[in-house]
Structure formats: structure tokens, C-alpha cells
Design an enzyme around this catalytic site. Structure first.
Site, mmCIF file in Angstrom:
data_model
loop_
_atom_site.group_PDB
_atom_site.id
_atom_site.type_symbol
_atom_site.label_atom_id
_atom_site.label_comp_id
_atom_site.label_asym_id
_atom_site.label_seq_id
_atom_site.Cartn_x
_atom_site.Cartn_y
_atom_site.Cartn_z
ATOM 1 N N CYS A 60 0.806 -1.227 0.000
ATOM 2 C CA CYS A 60 0.000 0.000 0.000
ATOM 3 C C CYS A 60 0.838 1.275 0.000
ATOM 4 O O CYS A 60 0.637 2.172 -0.821
ATOM 5 C CB CYS A 60 -0.999 -0.007 1.149
ATOM 6 S SG CYS A 60 -0.270 -0.024 2.811
ATOM 7 N N HIS A 112 -2.683 0.663 6.788
ATOM 8 C CA HIS A 112 -2.987 0.722 5.355
ATOM 9 C C HIS A 112 -3.168 2.180 4.927
ATOM 10 O O HIS A 112 -3.591 3.028 5.717
ATOM 11 C CB HIS A 112 -4.270 -0.060 5.056
ATOM 12 C CG HIS A 112 -4.554 -0.192 3.596
ATOM 13 N ND1 HIS A 112 -3.780 -0.949 2.747
ATOM 14 C CD2 HIS A 112 -5.529 0.356 2.820
ATOM 15 C CE1 HIS A 112 -4.271 -0.877 1.518
ATOM 16 N NE2 HIS A 112 -5.322 -0.083 1.541
ATOM 17 N N ASP A 124 -5.897 2.005 -4.239
ATOM 18 C CA ASP A 124 -4.918 1.495 -3.286
ATOM 19 C C ASP A 124 -4.400 0.139 -3.729
ATOM 20 O O ASP A 124 -4.956 -0.495 -4.622
ATOM 21 C CB ASP A 124 -5.532 1.405 -1.876
ATOM 22 C CG ASP A 124 -6.653 0.371 -1.776
ATOM 23 O OD1 ASP A 124 -7.465 0.271 -2.720
ATOM 24 O OD2 ASP A 124 -6.727 -0.323 -0.755
#
Length: 152
Positions: A60, A112, A124
Site C-alpha cells: 500500500c 494501510h 490502493d
């Protein structure tokens, strides 16, 4: 006379150096959301690999770092937590396209990050690879947003 020419030469070098630095700083802010988003979209479907920084696979924060470096010439910290810690936080209501959105158990436990693209969605890199998805998905706990840079 020699000292005079040395001072003139040093002044000239300093002026050129400041001009180059100013140009690069201005250039970093000249990126548009469209260019950043297009760069991100180019990697849709790219596989997720923990610790990967692209361009053939991403995690991420590797993805957000890669996109901002390539499209806006902005270097982000390597991890999601470090990215959260570095930038000014904004509310969900005032978040702009291109801002980062963070997820985790708390502000001290960010796990994240994605890039906000508007209308409650983000792009993402996660276990399904690089995807576009809703921020308010049941598997994410949104902790906050951060503004990286002004985009045209």
C-alpha cells in the site's frame, strides 16, 4: 582583483543554484490531480507484494510513494504509519482528491493507506492488487486523511 572575480563567480553559482532549487520546488507543486490519478490508474491490477515499491508489484505505501514520486516528484516516507505521521491531517469533509486516507486500529497503529479519488472512493494496493474501492468498506477502519501537496 583575483578576490573580486572569485566573489563574482561564487555569487553567480549561488544564484544559479537557488534558481534550480526554486524551479524543482515549483515543479513539484505543478502536478495536477489528473496526472497523479492517471499514473495511479496505469497500475490497476498490479499485484500486491508485502514490501514492494513497484512498478511490477506494490504494497500500500509503496504504491502511494511510487505514484507521488513519479507523477508529482514528491518523495513520501516509506511506510503507511510514517506517511500518516508526516503530513497535515484533514477531515473527511475537507479531504481533496489526491489526499491520502489511512486505516488501522488507531492513529498510532496505521496499517494501510490509499489515495482519495473523490466520491467516497480510493485507489490502493491491497491483497487483490491495485484496485479502486469504497473507503467505507466493512474490512477497513478509516482513521484519517492527510494532505500531501497542493495539486492543480
Amino acid at each position: 582583483m583575483k578576490k573580486f572575480f572569485t566573489k563574482v563567480l561564487l555569487a553567480f553559482v549561488a544564484i544559479i543554484s537557488f534558481s534550480v532549487v526554486s524551479f524543482h520546488e515549483t515543479d513539484a507543486h505543478a502536478a495536477s490531480f489528473t496526472s497523479v490519478y492517471q499514473t495511479a490508474k496505469n497500475y490497476l491490477g498490479t499485484p500486491y507484494v508485502y514490501g514492494a515499491t513497484g512498478p511490477t508489484s506494490f504494497d500500500c505505501s509503496g504504491f502511494t510513494s511510487y505514484v507521488y514520486k513519479k507523477a508529482a516528484k514528491v518523495t513520501l516516507p516509506r511506510t503507511a504509519q510514517a506517511q500518516y505521521n508526516k503530513y497535515d491531517h484533514v477531515s473527511a469533509k475537507t479531504a481533496e482528491k489526491g489526499d491520502l486516507v489511512f486505516f488501522g486500529a488507531s492513529k498510532l497503529s496505521i496499517s494501510h493507506v490509499g489515495m482519495y479519488i473523490g466520491n467516497g472512493k480510493m485507489i490502493d494496493a491491497q491483497n487483490r492488487g491495485v484496485v479502486i474501492e469504497k473507503i467505507n468498506a466493512p474490512w477497513w477502519n478509516a482513521v484519517g486523511y492527510a494532505h500531501v501537496t497542493d495539486l492543480d
